[in-house]
Design a protein around this motif. Structure first.
Motif, short mmCIF file in Angstrom:
data_model
loop_
_atom_site.label_atom_id
_atom_site.label_comp_id
_atom_site.label_asym_id
_atom_site.label_seq_id
_atom_site.Cartn_x
_atom_site.Cartn_y
_atom_site.Cartn_z
N LEU A 27 0.83 -1.20 0.00
CA LEU A 27 0.00 0.00 0.00
C LEU A 27 0.87 1.25 0.00
N ILE A 28 1.92 1.25 0.83
CA ILE A 28 2.82 2.41 0.90
C ILE A 28 3.45 2.67 -0.47
N ALA A 29 3.93 1.60 -1.12
CA ALA A 29 4.57 1.75 -2.42
C ALA A 29 3.57 2.29 -3.46
N ALA A 30 2.34 1.76 -3.44
CA ALA A 30 1.34 2.19 -4.40
C ALA A 30 0.97 3.66 -4.21
N VAL A 31 0.79 4.06 -2.95
CA VAL A 31 0.43 5.45 -2.68
C VAL A 31 1.57 6.38 -3.06
N THR A 32 2.81 5.97 -2.76
CA THR A 32 3.97 6.80 -3.10
C THR A 32 4.06 7.03 -4.60
N LEU A 33 3.94 5.96 -5.37
CA LEU A 33 4.02 6.09 -6.83
C LEU A 33 2.87 6.93 -7.38
N ALA A 34 1.68 6.75 -6.81
CA ALA A 34 0.52 7.51 -7.28
C ALA A 34 0.70 9.01 -7.01
N VAL A 35 1.19 9.34 -5.83
CA VAL A 35 1.38 10.75 -5.49
C VAL A 35 2.45 11.38 -6.36
N LEU A 36 3.55 10.66 -6.57
CA LEU A 36 4.61 11.19 -7.43
C LEU A 36 4.09 11.45 -8.85
N ALA A 37 3.21 10.57 -9.32
CA ALA A 37 2.67 10.73 -10.67
C ALA A 37 1.65 11.86 -10.74
N LEU A 38 0.88 12.04 -9.68
CA LEU A 38 -0.22 13.02 -9.70
C LEU A 38 0.18 14.42 -9.23
N SER A 39 1.31 14.53 -8.53
CA SER A 39 1.69 15.83 -7.96
C SER A 39 1.77 16.94 -8.99
N PRO A 40 2.40 16.73 -10.16
CA PRO A 40 2.43 17.82 -11.14
C PRO A 40 1.04 18.27 -11.57
N ALA A 41 0.12 17.32 -11.74
CA ALA A 41 -1.24 17.68 -12.13
C ALA A 41 -1.95 18.46 -11.02
N ILE A 42 -1.71 18.07 -9.77
CA ILE A 42 -2.32 18.78 -8.64
C ILE A 42 -1.77 20.20 -8.55
N ASN A 43 -0.44 20.32 -8.63
CA ASN A 43 0.18 21.64 -8.50
C ASN A 43 -0.23 22.57 -9.63
N ARG A 44 -0.30 22.05 -10.85
CA ARG A 44 -0.58 22.90 -12.00
C ARG A 44 -2.07 23.03 -12.28
N GLY A 45 -2.80 21.95 -12.10
CA GLY A 45 -4.23 21.99 -12.39
C GLY A 45 -5.04 22.53 -11.23
N LEU A 46 -4.97 21.85 -10.09
CA LEU A 46 -5.78 22.24 -8.94
C LEU A 46 -5.31 23.54 -8.31
N LEU A 47 -3.98 23.70 -8.17
CA LEU A 47 -3.43 24.87 -7.47
C LEU A 47 -3.01 25.99 -8.42
N GLY A 48 -3.13 25.76 -9.71
CA GLY A 48 -2.90 26.82 -10.69
C GLY A 48 -1.49 27.35 -10.77
N ALA A 49 -0.50 26.47 -10.57
CA ALA A 49 0.89 26.90 -10.64
C ALA A 49 1.45 26.66 -12.03
N ALA A 50 2.17 27.63 -12.55
CA ALA A 50 2.80 27.48 -13.87
C ALA A 50 4.02 26.59 -13.75
N PRO A 51 4.30 25.78 -14.80
CA PRO A 51 5.49 24.93 -14.75
C PRO A 51 6.77 25.75 -14.77
N SER A 52 7.74 25.31 -13.98
CA SER A 52 9.01 26.03 -13.88
C SER A 52 10.20 25.22 -14.36
N GLY A 53 9.97 23.94 -14.67
CA GLY A 53 11.07 23.07 -15.05
C GLY A 53 11.85 22.54 -13.87
#
Length: 478
Positions: A200-226
C-alpha cells in the motif's frame, strides 16, 4: 502554600499541555516574526503578485495568500501556524505519555522540541518547517488517542488526513515520509501485516509522485518552472564527470569537457547549473528540449553507466547525510536573519544570532548528523515490539518514516541542506523515546547502541581529519 495548590491539582496531562503552551509562547516571542529564507522570499513574491509557479510548493504559497488577503502581511502568520502545530503535536504526545505514567518520556518529548538544530530551523518560514509541523501535529493527534487506548474519532481522522495531505503537497519528496507514517499511524502496526502495508505504501507513493504535477498545476494553478529537470541535470553531470563526455550524448562532448575544465562538477549540490550561476550553460543547452527527451537521456545514461551513477549518488548521499564530512560543512547553521527583500519581511531580534551559532555547532557535530538519526530509526525498527506495546506501535511508523525519507536521498536529492532532514531527525528521535518506554531485549539493545556509537565516532573522526570547507553557501559554490 496557597498559590501552589492549583498547580498540584493539575493532572499530568494538563501539566504537559501547559508546558507545551508556555514553550510555544516563548518560542514565538523569542523568534518573532520568524526568519524568511531565500525560498520564503520567492514564495512571498508569488503571494504578492498572484502569479504562482511550481518551483516552490504552490500549496504553501496559496495558504500564505489567504492570510495576505485578510490583511496580515509578512511571514508572521505562517510562522505562527508552524510553531503552533509544532508544539501542539509535541504537547499532545507528551501529555498522552504522562497520562500513562511515562513522565520521563513526556519530558524528553518536550525537550526534543527545544533541540537547538531542530528548533533553529523550525523557526525558519520555509516548506521544511511547514512539513515537519504538520506531521508532528498529526502524530500528536493520533498518538493522543492511541496512547489513551481510545478509538480515533471521525473528526480526528479528518484533521490528521488534512495535515498529511498538506505535508505531501508542501514538499516534492514528502511522500516518502508521509506514506509510511500515515499507513502505520491510522491503523495499529503489526509486523505480520507488513507485506500488504508495504504494498500500500509503495502504491500510494508512486501515485502521489505521478499526480503531484497535475495537482500543482491543475488544482493549485501553478505554472510549470522546469523544477523536475534539476535532478536529471545534476545526475547527468555526475555521470559525464565519472564516465566521460561521451556518456551523456544529450549534449555535445565539448560541453561536458568544458564542465571539467571549469571545475563545474559537483556531487554535493546542483546550484552551479542553475540559471544565473557560472555553470548555467548546461541548463541553457537544454532549453527548449522536450521534457521526455531529457528524462529519456537521464534514464538511458543511468542504464548505460550504473557504476558512475551509483558513485555520484553515494557521494551526494554522504554529503547530505553529513557522515564523512568536515566539521564545518555548509548549509547547517540556521538562519538568524531574513533574506534581504523588497517586501518588508523582517528579521527576529539580534539575540537570535547567538542561539543559531550554537545550534549550527550542534548541527555540524556528529550528534546533529542526519546519518545518526537514520541509525537511530533503524535501531528502533530492529528493537520495537509493536504487538506488545502501544508506544512501540507508534514508534515503528515514525522510524519507518524517518528511514524512508533519509534513504530516498540516495536517489532523489540535489542539495545537502540540513533543513531537508528536519522531519526525519524529529521522527527518528521521537521513535527512540517511545521505544524506551518499554523493556528491550538486552543483547539486541547493546548491539544497537554499539552501532550508534560506531556511526557517531566515525563521523567525529572524519570531522577531525578532513580539511575544513566553511559554513556558508559560497564555500560550496566555489
Amino acid at each position: 502554600m496557597a498559590p501552589d495548590a492549583p498547580a498540584r491539582g493539575l493532572s499530568a496531562e494538563a501539566r504537559c499541555a501547559l508546558a507545551s503552551a508556555l514553550l510555544c509562547g516563548l518560542v514565538l516571542g523569542f523568534f518573532w516574526p520568524g526568519v524568511a529564507h531565500y525560498d520564503s522570499v520567492a514564495q512571498y513574491q508569488q503571494v504578492v503578485s498572484g502569479a504562482f509557479y511550481d518551483w516552490h510548493p504552490p500549496a504553501m504559497a496559496r495558504l500564505w495568500s489567504l492570510f495576505h488577503a485578510l490583511g496580515w502581511q509578512g511571514q508572521g502568520p505562517m510562522f505562527l501556524l508552524q510553531t503552533a502545530l509544532y508544539w501542539t503535536g509535541l504537547g499532545l504526545l507528551a501529555a498522552a505519555l504522562a497520562g500513562r505514567g511515562a513522565r520521563i518520556a513526556a519530558i524528553a518529548v518536550l525537550a526534543l522540541g527545544l533541540w537547538p538544530p531542530a528548533l533553529g530551523w523550525q523557526v525558519v518560514v520555509v516548506k521544511d518547517g511547514q512539513m515537519a509541523a504538520a506531521l508532528l501535529a498529526a502524530t500528536g493527534l493520533i498518538g493522543w488517542h492511541r496512547l489513551r487506548e481510545k478509538p480515533l474519532t471521525i473528526a480526528a481522522t479528518a484533521v490528521a488526513l488534512l495535515l498529511f495531505g498538506y505535508a505531501v503537497l508542501v514538499r516534492s519528496n514528502a511522500i516518502f515520509a508521509v506514506a509510511p507514517l500515515a499507513a502505520g499511524l491510522l491503523a495499529p502496526w503489526r509486523w505480520r501485516d507488513w507485506p500488504r502495508r508495504f504494498a500500500l505504501i509503495a502504491a500510494v507513493t508512486l501515485a502521489v509522485l505521478a499526480l503531484s504535477p497535475a495537482i500543482n498545476r491543475g488544482l493549485l494553478g501553478a505554472a510549470p518552472s522546469g523544477a523536475e529537470g534539476s535532478q536529471a541535470i545534476f545526475d547527468m553531470a555526475g555521470i559525464a564527470h565519472r564516465a566521460g563526455p561521451a556518456a551523456v550524448p544529450l549534449l555535445p562532448p565539448a560541453t561536458w569537457r568544458r564542465l571539467e575544465a571549469e571545475h563545474c562538477h559537483s556531487s554535493i549540490l546542483w546550484d552551479k547549473f542553475s540559471i544565473g550561476k557560472r555553470c548555467d550553460y548546461i541548463q541553457q543547452g537544454l532549453a527548449g528540449r522536450p521534457r521526455q527527451e531529457i528524462f529519456a537521456a537521464w534514464t538511458g545514461a543511468i542504464r548505460a553507466h550504473p557504476g558512475a551513477w551509483a558513485a555520484h549518488r553515494l557521494a551526494h548521499w554522504n554529503a547530505t547525510m553529513r557522515w564523512f564530512v568536515p566539521w564545518h560543512f555548509p548549509q547547517a547553521v540556521p538562519l538568524a536573519r531574513s533574506e534581504p527583500n523588497p517586501f518588508g519581511l523582517a528579521s527576529p531580534a539580534p539575540r537570535v544570532a547567538a542561539f543559531d551559532r550554537f545550534a549550527g555547532g550542534l548541527a555540524n557535530s556528529p550528534l546533529g548528523a542526519p546519518i545518526l538519526a537514520l541509525a537511530a530509526a533503524l535501531a528502533v525498527l530492529a528493537l520495537a515490539r509493536p504487538g506488545q506495546s502501544i508506544a512501540h506501535s507508534l514508534a515503528v511508523p515514525l522510524a519507518l518514516s524517518a528511514a524512508a525519507m533519509e534513504l530516498s536521498f540516495l536517489v532523489v536529492s540535489i542539495a545537502p541542506d540540513w533543513r531537508y532532514h528536519l522531519w526525519s531527525t524529529l521522527a527518528a528521535w521521537l521513535s527512540a523515546i517511545l521505544l524506551l518506554t518499554a523493556p528491550l531485549p538486552r543483547r539486541r539493545a547493546r548491539i544497537a547502541l554499539t552501532a550508534l556509537a560506531l556511526v557517531a565516532l566515525t563521523g567525529l573522526a572524519a570531522r577531525l581529519w578532513l580539511p575544513q570547507i566553511g559554513d556558508d553557501y559560497q564555500a560550496l559554490m566555489g
